[in-house]
Design a protein around this motif. Structure first.
Motif, PDB file in Angstrom:
ATOM      1  N   THR A 155      26.856 -47.718  16.252  1.00 25.92           N
ATOM      2  CA  THR A 155      25.550 -47.060  16.861  1.00 25.92           C
ATOM      3  C   THR A 155      25.857 -45.539  16.538  1.00 25.92           C
ATOM      4  O   THR A 155      27.012 -45.070  17.217  1.00 25.92           O
ATOM      5  N   VAL A 210      15.987 -44.223  16.124  1.00 27.16           N
ATOM      6  CA  VAL A 210      15.040 -43.718  17.252  1.00 27.16           C
ATOM      7  C   VAL A 210      15.281 -42.223  17.565  1.00 27.16           C
ATOM      8  O   VAL A 210      16.342 -41.927  17.543  1.00 27.16           O
ATOM      9  N   ARG A 211      14.243 -41.690  17.997  1.00 26.64           N
ATOM     10  CA  ARG A 211      14.433 -40.018  18.318  1.00 26.64           C
ATOM     11  C   ARG A 211      14.317 -40.219  19.822  1.00 26.64           C
ATOM     12  O   ARG A 211      13.477 -40.836  20.596  1.00 26.64           O
ATOM     13  N   THR A 212      15.444 -39.853  20.563  1.00 23.99           N
ATOM     14  CA  THR A 212      15.149 -39.866  22.122  1.00 23.99           C
ATOM     15  C   THR A 212      15.254 -38.494  22.587  1.00 23.99           C
ATOM     16  O   THR A 212      15.204 -37.494  22.141  1.00 23.99           O
ATOM     17  N   THR A 237      15.588 -40.180  28.314  1.00 19.91           N
ATOM     18  CA  THR A 237      15.491 -41.521  27.938  1.00 19.91           C
ATOM     19  C   THR A 237      16.987 -41.931  27.103  1.00 19.91           C
ATOM     20  O   THR A 237      17.036 -43.097  26.559  1.00 19.91           O
ATOM     21  N   LEU A 238      17.832 -40.992  26.808  1.00 16.14           N
ATOM     22  CA  LEU A 238      18.937 -41.193  26.078  1.00 16.14           C
ATOM     23  C   LEU A 238      19.710 -42.692  26.484  1.00 16.14           C
ATOM     24  O   LEU A 238      20.245 -43.299  25.825  1.00 16.14           O
ATOM     25  N   ASP A 297      19.134 -45.298  28.230  1.00 16.29           N
ATOM     26  CA  ASP A 297      18.166 -46.502  27.915  1.00 16.29           C
ATOM     27  C   ASP A 297      18.217 -46.787  26.337  1.00 16.29           C
ATOM     28  O   ASP A 297      18.621 -47.924  25.928  1.00 16.29           O
ATOM     29  N   ASP A 298      17.943 -45.472  25.709  1.00 19.65           N
ATOM     30  CA  ASP A 298      17.837 -45.792  24.353  1.00 19.65           C
ATOM     31  C   ASP A 298      19.198 -46.076  23.575  1.00 19.65           C
ATOM     32  O   ASP A 298      19.157 -46.925  22.608  1.00 19.65           O
ATOM     33  N   GLU A 323      20.187 -49.653  24.437  1.00 14.44           N
ATOM     34  CA  GLU A 323      19.478 -50.695  23.714  1.00 14.44           C
ATOM     35  C   GLU A 323      19.946 -50.779  22.208  1.00 14.44           C
ATOM     36  O   GLU A 323      20.236 -51.974  21.365  1.00 14.44           O
ATOM     37  N   ALA A 324      20.337 -49.751  21.546  1.00 20.67           N
ATOM     38  CA  ALA A 324      20.924 -49.610  20.420  1.00 20.67           C
ATOM     39  C   ALA A 324      22.393 -50.289  20.380  1.00 20.67           C
ATOM     40  O   ALA A 324      22.602 -51.091  19.332  1.00 20.67           O
ATOM     41  N   ARG A 343      22.715 -48.829  13.791  1.00 23.28           N
ATOM     42  CA  ARG A 343      21.614 -48.194  14.586  1.00 23.28           C
ATOM     43  C   ARG A 343      21.748 -46.657  14.728  1.00 23.28           C
ATOM     44  O   ARG A 343      22.822 -46.276  14.779  1.00 23.28           O
ATOM     45  N   VAL A 363      20.514 -43.044  16.863  1.00 26.25           N
ATOM     46  CA  VAL A 363      19.725 -42.478  17.810  1.00 26.25           C
ATOM     47  C   VAL A 363      19.773 -41.076  17.722  1.00 26.25           C
ATOM     48  O   VAL A 363      21.090 -40.201  17.632  1.00 26.25           O
TER      49      VAL A 363
END
Length: 557
Positions: free
Chosen positions: A474, A519-521, A525-526, A528-529, A532-533, A540, A542
């Motif tokens: 990630t 994903v743009r965070t 929300t960093l 959780d994002d 998840e990645a 992935r 982020v």
């Protein structure tokens, strides 16, 4: 006089059979991969080129796993990380001239961080060696000269029979303390020519131990036992020597506070009552270490970053344990002990007398409280929250690799425990390809890479590599629209910044064009994002758009 090795000189029946009946179709490249396999290599990194095709063709006939990157420098960073996380030699296969030269920045980092990378490069045909200009593609007047100032040792091959011995000697050099990158070069025609030599089955390249001299450890043990205010600086040599347990035993025996350098993060438990953590760029920490009457420095040369930019001036007696003889007393007078950190710490822990001191944890806590108050007074809440989110999202067993970016500069001081970064040589582009190397070493464990948008552009091509090999990496890209740390440096020094602002792509869309989900965070929300990645299989990306600032390193707030 007999040696244990004498018992191994008689070949086994299987070795005799293999030697007398080698398979057909082998070339010099087969001798390379057979030697690597015989030495214990399992994975090799690299990038093919015209003169090196003999090596790469031989990979097809071997059981070695090949991980090919898109740029040689990134392949070097991947090998560096593989060596750091495994402690094993990481082979790096390269071609002549431009291919080899592209690896130099990565090999400089490996040298600064003592990572055991075995770079094997091709050369122009033997007839073109020895001076002059023969007009071969990729030709250099003296290719070795480009590497001598960077790597630990250089090994040259001119005939096929020299290949196993040269690679074995390089392997031993890479793994002998201090670890480091080494260079082997083999001409194109030597690699391509059919070989009649038997299959390489047994290769001995056992690294030699670097044992401390007992009279020195005796003096060091006496100084530490009698000290009133001992302290320890633990550098990267402690981690590389797998000496963390020995360090803890010694520190607890003499009740000495321990500061881990940026390269030594993970050398000592972060929350231990004796841990001063890693706040090297802090005047409170510097003052505390200067006040020590006996300072033990293990596995560090006390260079620029480990000495608070050379402001650190110890007033007490310094004991320095260092595997690199050139670093002994290079910055401060000391009782220099040239030894592997593990062996020296073991000798000290076994001989030093206990030194009771119940007041040390309170003094340690007071320093950490002063550091925390100084940082908090600078109103850098966003930076601390972002770093905390990253830490909370990353599984405990997952390694992290950091580029030269503002969040990494924070992590050097504030990240709790082990991390890997390019602070040895300080080149950009390390984080993502290094994470690829770690993921290749342990495919089952997710790996985190952290870059700024500037550093990310150095290694964006390796998204294709991560996708091709389906690696669990990630990549967190902190996008601040430029070279953020240089922007700060220039603004502080000159009032405004020049050449630091960058046009950049839509990183999420770019990742997805490689088939890598992105994903743009936001700071909110960093966590959780990112979690998840990291939990998802495969690569992935982020992206965090954020303008982060550095804390003032030495001011008292």
């Amino acid at each position: 006089m007999t040696h244990d090795h004498d018992l191994e000189l008689t070949p086994t029946p299987e070795q005799i059979e293999a030697a007398l009946n080698p398979p057909a179709g082998r070339n010099g490249g087969d001798l390379v991969v057979e030697t690597l396999h015989g030495l214990g290599a399992a994975t090799v990194f690299g990038l093919p080129g015209q003169h090196a095709l003999g090596m790469f063709d031989a990979l097809r006939r071997s059981s070695l796993r090949y991980v090919g990157l898109r740029v040689e420098n990134n392949a070097g960073f991947a090998a560096d990380a593989y060596g750091r996380v495994t402690g094993e030699v990481a082979p790096l296969l390269l071609s002549t001239g431009p291919g080899s030269l592209m690896s130099l920045a990565a090999l400089q980092e490996a040298a600064a961080a003592s990572a055991p990378v075995l770079a094997i490069g091709s050369q122009i045909p033997v007839a073109g060696l020895g001076g002059g200009r023969h007009g071969y593609l990729h030709e250099l007047r003296d290719q070795q000269a480009s590497f001598r100032d960077v790597v630990k040792s250089v090994h040259t091959v001119r005939t096929q029979s020299q290949i196993p011995s040269a690679i074995a000697a390089a392997w031993e050099s890479a793994l002998s303390a201090p670890h480091g990158p080494v260079w082997v070069e083999i001409p194109q025609d030597v690699l391509l020519a059919e070989t009649t030599l038997p299959v390489v089955t047994a290769v001995d390249a056992t690294p030699h131990d670097l044992v401390p001299r007992p009279e020195l450890t005796a003096v060091a043990a006496d100084l530490l036992a009698k000290a009133e205010r001992p302290a320890i600086i633990a550098g990267g040599g402690v981690v590389r020597a797998d000496a963390t347990g020995k360090l803890r035993a010694l520190a607890e025996r003499i009740n000495a506070p321990v500061v881990s350098t940026f390269g030594g993060k993970g050398a000592f438990p972060w929350e231990h009552p004796l841990s001063l953590q890693s706040w090297m760029e802090d005047q409170h920490t510097t003052d505390f270490l200067e006040d020590a009457d006996v300072l033990l420095v293990v596995g560090s040369g006390l260079g620029e970053l480990s000495s608070n930019y050379h402001t650190f001036k110890p007033r007490g007696r310094v004991i320095q344990i260092e595997a690199d003889a050139g670093k002994l007393e290079s910055n401060h007078p000391a009782l220099g002990i040239h030894a592997d950190a593990r062996l020296a710490l073991q000798a000290l822990a076994e001989t030093v007398a206990e030194r009771p001191d119940d007041g040390v944890p309170a003094r340690v806590a007071a320093v950490l409280k002063a550091v925390r108050e100084r940082i908090d007074a600078q109103e850098l809440t966003l930076e601390q929250e972002v770093l905390a989110s990253v830490r909370e999202a990353l599984p405990a067993a997952s390694p992290s690799f950091w580029d030269m970016t503002i969040l990494a500069y924070w992590a050097w001081s504030a990240w709790p425990g082990a991390m890997h970064s390019a602070q040895g040589a300080g080149g950009l582009g390390y984080g993502f390809p290094a994470a690829i190397g770690a993921a290749a070493a342990d495919p089952a464990t997710p790996v985190l890479a952290v870059s700024g948008d500037g550093g990310a552009m150095y290694s964006i091509a390796e998204l294709a590599t991560a996708k091709q090999y389906d690696l669990n990496v990630t990549w967190l890209i902190v996008d601040d629209g430029g070279y953020g740390i240089l922007r700060e440096y220039m603004t502080d020094a000159f009032g405004e910044a020049t050449a630091t602002e960058l046009a950049r792509p839509d990183f999420v869309a770019l990742a997805e064009s490689f088939g890598v989900p992105g994903v743009r965070t936001t700071p909110e929300t960093l966590k959780d994002d990112l979690a998840e990645a990291l939990a998802a299989p495969g690569p992935r990306v982020v992206v965090l758009p954020a303008l982060l600032r550095m804390f003032a390193p030495t001011h008292l707030g």
